[in-house]
Design an enzyme around this catalytic site. Structure first.
Site, mmCIF file in Angstrom:
data_model
loop_
_atom_site.group_PDB
_atom_site.id
_atom_site.type_symbol
_atom_site.label_atom_id
_atom_site.label_comp_id
_atom_site.label_asym_id
_atom_site.label_seq_id
_atom_site.Cartn_x
_atom_site.Cartn_y
_atom_site.Cartn_z
ATOM 1 N N ASP A 8 -1.600 -13.403 0.769
ATOM 2 C CA ASP A 8 -1.333 -12.660 -0.234
ATOM 3 C C ASP A 8 -2.340 -12.049 -0.662
ATOM 4 O O ASP A 8 -3.683 -12.501 -1.056
ATOM 5 C CB ASP A 8 -0.783 -13.352 -1.252
ATOM 6 C CG ASP A 8 -0.448 -12.713 -2.765
ATOM 7 O OD1 ASP A 8 -0.605 -11.704 -2.758
ATOM 8 O OD2 ASP A 8 -0.421 -14.191 -3.585
ATOM 9 N N LYS A 69 -6.878 -2.942 -5.195
ATOM 10 C CA LYS A 69 -5.889 -3.122 -5.063
ATOM 11 C C LYS A 69 -5.136 -1.872 -5.169
ATOM 12 O O LYS A 69 -3.789 -0.897 -5.145
ATOM 13 C CB LYS A 69 -4.925 -4.401 -5.023
ATOM 14 C CG LYS A 69 -3.247 -4.348 -4.360
ATOM 15 C CD LYS A 69 -2.727 -5.769 -4.866
ATOM 16 C CE LYS A 69 -1.437 -5.673 -3.681
ATOM 17 N NZ LYS A 69 -0.611 -6.534 -4.113
ATOM 18 N N GLU A 146 6.415 -8.909 -0.785
ATOM 19 C CA GLU A 146 5.986 -10.125 -1.588
ATOM 20 C C GLU A 146 7.121 -11.173 -2.363
ATOM 21 O O GLU A 146 6.870 -12.276 -1.951
ATOM 22 C CB GLU A 146 4.826 -9.592 -3.101
ATOM 23 C CG GLU A 146 3.761 -9.566 -2.499
ATOM 24 C CD GLU A 146 2.486 -8.811 -3.249
ATOM 25 O OE1 GLU A 146 2.770 -8.558 -5.064
ATOM 26 O OE2 GLU A 146 1.675 -8.044 -2.511
ATOM 27 N N ASP A 168 7.754 -10.457 -10.653
ATOM 28 C CA ASP A 168 6.232 -10.919 -10.199
ATOM 29 C C ASP A 168 5.591 -10.141 -11.337
ATOM 30 O O ASP A 168 5.405 -8.540 -10.852
ATOM 31 C CB ASP A 168 5.998 -10.473 -8.549
ATOM 32 C CG ASP A 168 4.357 -10.392 -7.962
ATOM 33 O OD1 ASP A 168 3.729 -10.810 -9.074
ATOM 34 O OD2 ASP A 168 4.245 -10.656 -7.178
#
Ligand code: ADP
Ligand code: MG
Length: 413
Positions: A8, A69, A146, A168
């Site tokens: 992850d 990211k 994810e 999330d």
């Protein structure tokens, strides 16, 4: 056969996991932690990653980078310690560390990985993530979403037939996905999200609020002062997930002709909630979109899975409960569930785990450019992959001898 690791690669924190005899293990890193801050620093020509980078960032703010990211998939150059880098090169440093930590845990070399990305990532962001893996010496066997990974982890070894809502909310992105789990088939029904919405924004909002308070109001803020403030603000935010009030205390933040300037502020949870409410409400759009794309009502959801550190905020939990009319599932670790799902996918690819089928969707509409610079949609978002569509187009002009096919991704016409 060497182990395939599941990673992850988060905006804020990264986690690496493997499946051992069917059981998921989260690998503890060199520093003894199960999560590794996604922070990279360049100091005296040496790269530091994770906690080591985090611990020195206040004194070396120009040589430290976090939340890379958010830039992945762009050509934007990133300056780190005066040196120009591509975002995938920075991400590769994080992956390299995770690879090393896995190798030292397993005692063998690791060359293959499954890496997760937000469901809402576009193709460029996915390709860049894969590239980062390659730079780190990892063959990326699969990029998985994810929320899909989280659902895999949630549903592993459970004989269930459920519709689950994965929410999330991490440091930099948010995803809302709906999956149907039944007989080992994990089918994504819809996915929606915002790749520019997360805990970082909440921190920034708090920071903006603090700047209006005395004595910060009007104070000249350099990088170091900003870094100290941001650190104290995040700490206060974390505390307010359990406490009703917290105080921010930064002695000797700056100085002027009258002497040192200290910063002290007492923040209550209700004031905090008032400040961050607009950001929390922004997530509702994706929640509603996921429901309507799946043609479901909140009452159709059997289980709500919360993923990501920002779902620890009581206001976020309260809103989700309000919107979906359900208490979220308590036995999922929001920090680890995504990496565990990646490890499960890795073991499926290695042929070690059977009887699980994953059906994912296209997060964004795909189409081709047609006359007038418009996008003609062909494969709508949330189509189950693999899929194919055939459509005949004609040339725009008489006697036209060639065409250029420009493939587009996104919702703007
Ligand atoms: P990512 O997936 O983006 O790497 P994480 O899931 O690790 O992110 O979440 C990181 C974010 O969650 C950060 O913004 C962090 O401040 C926030 N966070 C972590 N723990 C808590 C907490 N207890 N309360 C509020 N926010 C938290
Ligand atoms: Mg995450």
């Amino acid at each position: 056969m060497s182990k395939i690791i599941g990673i992850d690669l988060g905006t804020t924190n990264s986690v690496v996991s493997i499946l051992e005899n069917g059981e998921p293990t989260v690998i503890t890193n060199q520093e003894g932690d199960r999560t590794t801050p996604s922070i990279v620093a360049l100091k005296n020509d040496e790269y530091l990653v994770g906690k080591l980078a985090k611990n020195q960032r206040i004194l070396n703010s120009e040589g430290t980078i976090s939340s890379i990211k958010r830039k992945i998939g762009t050509r934007e150059e990133v300056l780190l310690g005066g040196k120009s880098h591509l975002s995938e090169e920075i991400s590769a440093k994080i992956l390299q560390k995770l690879k090393r930590d896995a190798e030292s845990y397993l005692g063998t070399q690791v060359t293959k990985a499954v890496i997760t990305v937000p469901a809402y990532f576009n193709n460029e962001q996915r390709e860049a993530t894969k590239k980062a893996g390659e730079i780190a010496g990892l063959e990326v066997l699969r990029i998985i979403n994810e929320p899909t990974a989280a659902a895999l982890a949630y549903g592993l070894n459970k004989n269930i037939s459920e519709t689950v809502f994965c929410f999330d909310f991490g440091g930099g992105t948010m995803d809302a996905s709906i999956l149907e789990i039944s007989d080992g088939v994990f089918e994504v029904k819809s996915t929606s999200g915002d790749t520019k919405l997360g805990g970082d924004d909440i921190d920034q909002e708090l920071y903006n609020f603090m700047l209006q308070q005395e004595p910060l109001n009007g104070l000249s803020i350099d990088n170091q002062i900003k870094a100290r403030l941001m650190e104290a603000i995040e700490k206060a935010k974390l505390e307010l997930s359990s406490a009703m009030t917290t105080s921010i205390n930064i002695p000797f933040l700056s100085a002027n002709e009258n002497g040192p300037i200290h910063f002290e502020f007492s923040l209550t949870r209700s004031k905090f909630e008032e400040i961050i409410l607009p950001w929390v409400m922004k997530t509702k759009k994706s929640v509603d979109q996921a429901l309507s794309d799946a043609q479901l009502m909140p009452k159709d959801i059997d289980e709500v899975i919360l993923i990501g550190g920002s779902t620890r905020i009581p206001l976020v939990q309260q809103k989700i409960k309000e919107w979906l009319g359900k208490e979220p599932c308590k036995n999922v670790n929001p920090d680890e569930v995504v990496a565990i799902g990646a490890a499960i996918q890795a073991s499926i690819l290695a042929g070690e785990t059977e009887d699980i089928v994953l059906l994912d969707v296209t997060p964004l509409t795909l189409g081709v450019e047609t006359l007038g610079g418009r996008m003609t949609a062909m494969i709508n978002r949330n189509s189950t992959v693999t899929t194919s569509v055939t459509e005949v187009f004609i040339t725009a002009r008489d006697l036209q001898t060639s065409v250029e096919v420009n493939i587009l991704q996104g919702e703007r016409p």
